[in-house]
Design a protein around this motif. Structure first.
Motif, short mmCIF file in Angstrom:
data_model
loop_
_atom_site.label_atom_id
_atom_site.label_comp_id
_atom_site.label_asym_id
_atom_site.label_seq_id
_atom_site.Cartn_x
_atom_site.Cartn_y
_atom_site.Cartn_z
N PHE A 46 1.19 -1.36 -0.37
CA PHE A 46 -0.04 0.49 -0.10
C PHE A 46 0.83 1.10 -0.12
CE2 PHE A 46 -3.20 -2.95 1.77
CZ PHE A 46 -4.11 -2.61 0.79
N CYS A 50 -1.62 6.23 2.58
CA CYS A 50 -3.13 5.61 2.33
C CYS A 50 -3.73 4.90 3.98
CB CYS A 50 -3.02 5.20 1.88
SG CYS A 50 -3.73 6.69 -0.02
N LEU A 51 -1.97 4.06 4.09
CA LEU A 51 -2.21 2.76 5.14
C LEU A 51 -2.66 3.60 6.67
CD1 LEU A 51 -1.97 -0.28 5.30
CD2 LEU A 51 0.02 0.34 5.67
N GLU A 54 -5.58 4.91 7.28
CA GLU A 54 -6.73 4.36 7.42
C GLU A 54 -7.43 3.81 8.50
OE1 GLU A 54 -8.34 2.48 4.76
OE2 GLU A 54 -9.12 1.14 5.43
N GLN A 117 -5.09 8.87 -4.22
CA GLN A 117 -3.61 8.15 -3.94
C GLN A 117 -2.94 8.31 -5.08
OE1 GLN A 117 -5.44 4.02 -3.56
NE2 GLN A 117 -7.51 5.01 -3.00
N THR A 131 -4.52 -1.64 -9.66
CA THR A 131 -5.26 -2.29 -9.18
C THR A 131 -6.90 -3.39 -9.67
OG1 THR A 131 -7.46 -0.60 -7.56
CG2 THR A 131 -7.02 0.24 -10.21
N VAL A 212 -3.24 -7.14 -6.20
CA VAL A 212 -2.44 -7.31 -5.07
C VAL A 212 -0.86 -8.39 -5.67
CG1 VAL A 212 -2.65 -8.74 -2.40
CG2 VAL A 212 -3.97 -7.09 -3.39
N LYS A 222 2.44 -0.27 -6.12
CA LYS A 222 1.84 0.18 -5.49
C LYS A 222 0.65 -0.79 -5.92
CE LYS A 222 4.69 0.97 -2.23
NZ LYS A 222 4.89 -0.43 -1.13
N TYR A 223 -0.62 -1.20 -4.97
CA TYR A 223 -1.83 -1.70 -4.92
C TYR A 223 -2.42 -0.31 -4.42
CZ TYR A 223 -6.05 -4.22 -3.83
OH TYR A 223 -7.20 -4.61 -3.77
N THR A 224 -4.31 -0.36 -5.07
CA THR A 224 -5.25 0.79 -5.37
C THR A 224 -6.40 0.45 -4.94
OG1 THR A 224 -4.72 1.52 -7.08
CG2 THR A 224 -3.29 2.65 -5.70
N THR A 314 -5.54 -10.45 1.36
CA THR A 314 -5.10 -8.99 2.71
C THR A 314 -5.99 -10.13 3.88
OG1 THR A 314 -8.07 -9.33 2.48
CG2 THR A 314 -7.34 -8.60 0.64
#
Ligand code: PLP
Length: 432
Positions: A46, A50-51, A54, A117, A131, A212, A222-224, A314
């Protein structure tokens, strides 16, 4: 009569609102499968900021100037409109307002989070974003945001929508996004599923797993996510804060607010600033979540820990879920097919602040047609769920004579989603 309540560029809010600061009970933390309750055990996929957002409990988070400026340049604030034509058609004493997130260049609210993001990713030295996308709106928004921030984007699109919506691929490619039908041969997860079930229609859960996996072994990738997570809703709260200012201008207080729920981001973004008032005891507003009968997570799901994706990459989130292996029937054309729900929305449902309503897809598209005929705007299939619930509420007002003020978050337009409408019009749409 004010048909269209507009704000100036200057009135784009300077802060996002975070409901973590005001929840009636503490939000259960995500866990890993060993039961550890920290996000720190997550693989490094991530965007860091953003993390951080969260789980933050700061009530307001400052919107970076660059992000706020892009909001302005790309059309924020969006108008709040009065659906007078629909009211007249329904012959209802209710007043119906709709918030025009369809006026975003990509056609939905999704850009509000995509820009944020992509901005943080760029700042952290990331080069490519991955994504998943279901109906295609998130993939479209992320492709545009990535392109504006000079990043690459790789989008895994659920195969059934990929095949139904060829122009979605085109618009993503115009924005320089790389699009794959999921399950794809690009990842191990995809290859395994294709080997067992070559004609698998795909699901949002599988597409998440692919995106992912693609981000797992490269720190520049990175994953969004375009929904479900708290930071996504945080970014979407520009919507609800604008609605507040707009309603104040016409001296209205909403009796009923409605949004559709897939993962919960347009619902939370538009309604959390109002739910705050309700938690504080200063509001009588009712909050309705419109979801498809084919994927009724808030209505029929269980409130428990479950994976966010199909394969179990996840962390576990405490949420209303139909089970992470749930796949909506393939005749279902209305979107909103995610098995779970954002944790904050789930908690507020559990605590009684949110009332879910399920609607069937034929009546959903019927509502969309009525809206298009009376207001001119063609709602996205997802948005039609909220429109349908608003029409039901307005019809009730006709019977009771109540002059309720109903506010709908109009999450997006349906101009790239005609497949479902086509089946509805030619009578082949089944009630999934
Ligand atoms: C993605 C999307 C939704 C559903 O997602 P949420 O996160 O629940 O908002 C609803 N409407 C439109 C137009 C969308 O693009």
């Amino acid at each position: 009569m004010e048909y269209k309540i507009e704000l100036t560029s200057d009135e784009v809010t300077k802060k996002w609102y975070n409901i973590n600061a005001d929840l009636p009970v503490e939000l259960p933390a995500p866990k890993n499968s060993e039961g550890k309750d920290q996000l720190s055990t997550l693989p490094d996929i991530f965007v860091e900021e953003c993390l951080k957002q969260e789980m933050t409990t700061d009530r307001y988070v400052t919107i970076p100037n660059e992000v706020r400026e892009l909001y302005q340049r790309l059309g924020r604030p969006t108008p709040l409109c009065r659906a007078k034509g629909l009211e007249e058609k329904l012959n209802t004493p209710a007043k119906i307002y709709y918030k025009r997130e369809d006026t975003s260049p990509t056609g939905s609210h999704k850009l509000n989070s995509a820009i944020a993001q992509a901005y943080y990713a760029k700042k952290e030295g990331v080069e490519r974003l991955t994504t998943e996308t279901g109906a295609g709106q998130w993939g479209t928004a992320l492709s545009l945001a990535a392109s504006m921030m000079d990043l690459e984007a790789t989008v895994y699109m659920v195969k059934v929508s990929f095949n139904q919506k060829p122009f979605r691929k085109t618009i993503m490619q115009l924005y320089d996004g790389n699009v794959y039908a999921s399950p794809s041969n690009n990842t191990e997860v995809g290859r395994k599923i294709l080997k067992e079930t070559p004609d698998h229609p795909g699901s949002l859960g599988i597409a998440i797993s692919e995106a992912v996996e693609d981000a797992l072994n490269d720190e520049k990738v990175k994953y969004t996510l375009g929904s479900v997570l708290n930071h996504v809703i945080l970014h979407q709260t520009v919507i609800g804060q604008e609605i507040k200012t707009q309603l104040e201008k016409v001296e209205e207080t909403p009796d009923t607010m409605i949004a559709c729920t897939g993962g919960g981001s347009n619902f939370g973004g538009a309604l959390f600033p109002f739910i705050k008032d309700k938690i504080e005891g200063n509001s009588e507003t009712e909050f309705l979540a419109a979801e498809p009968a084919a994927c009724p997570s808030l209505t029929e799901g269980e409130y428990r820990y479950d994976f966010g994706d199909e394969v179990g990459f996840t962390p576990l989130f405490k949420m209303f879920t139909l089970g992470h292996d749930f796949v909506a029937p393939s005749v279902h054309a209305g979107g909103l097919r995610y098995h779970g729900m954002n944790a904050q929305v789930s908690l507020l449902r559990k605590e009684g602040y949110i009332t879910p309503r399920t609607v069937k897809q034929t009546e959903v598209f019927e509502a969309g047609k009525l809206f298009a005929q009376t207001e001119g705007v063609v709602p996205a299939p997802e948005t039609c769920h909220a429109v349908k619930v608003a029409i039901d509420e307005a019809r009730k007002c006709k019977q009771t004579g109540e002059e309720k003020t109903i506010v709908v978050n109009f999450s997006g337009h349906g101009l790239l989603d005609f497949k479902g409408y086509e089946s509805y019009l030619d009578g082949t749409l089944e009630d999934s």
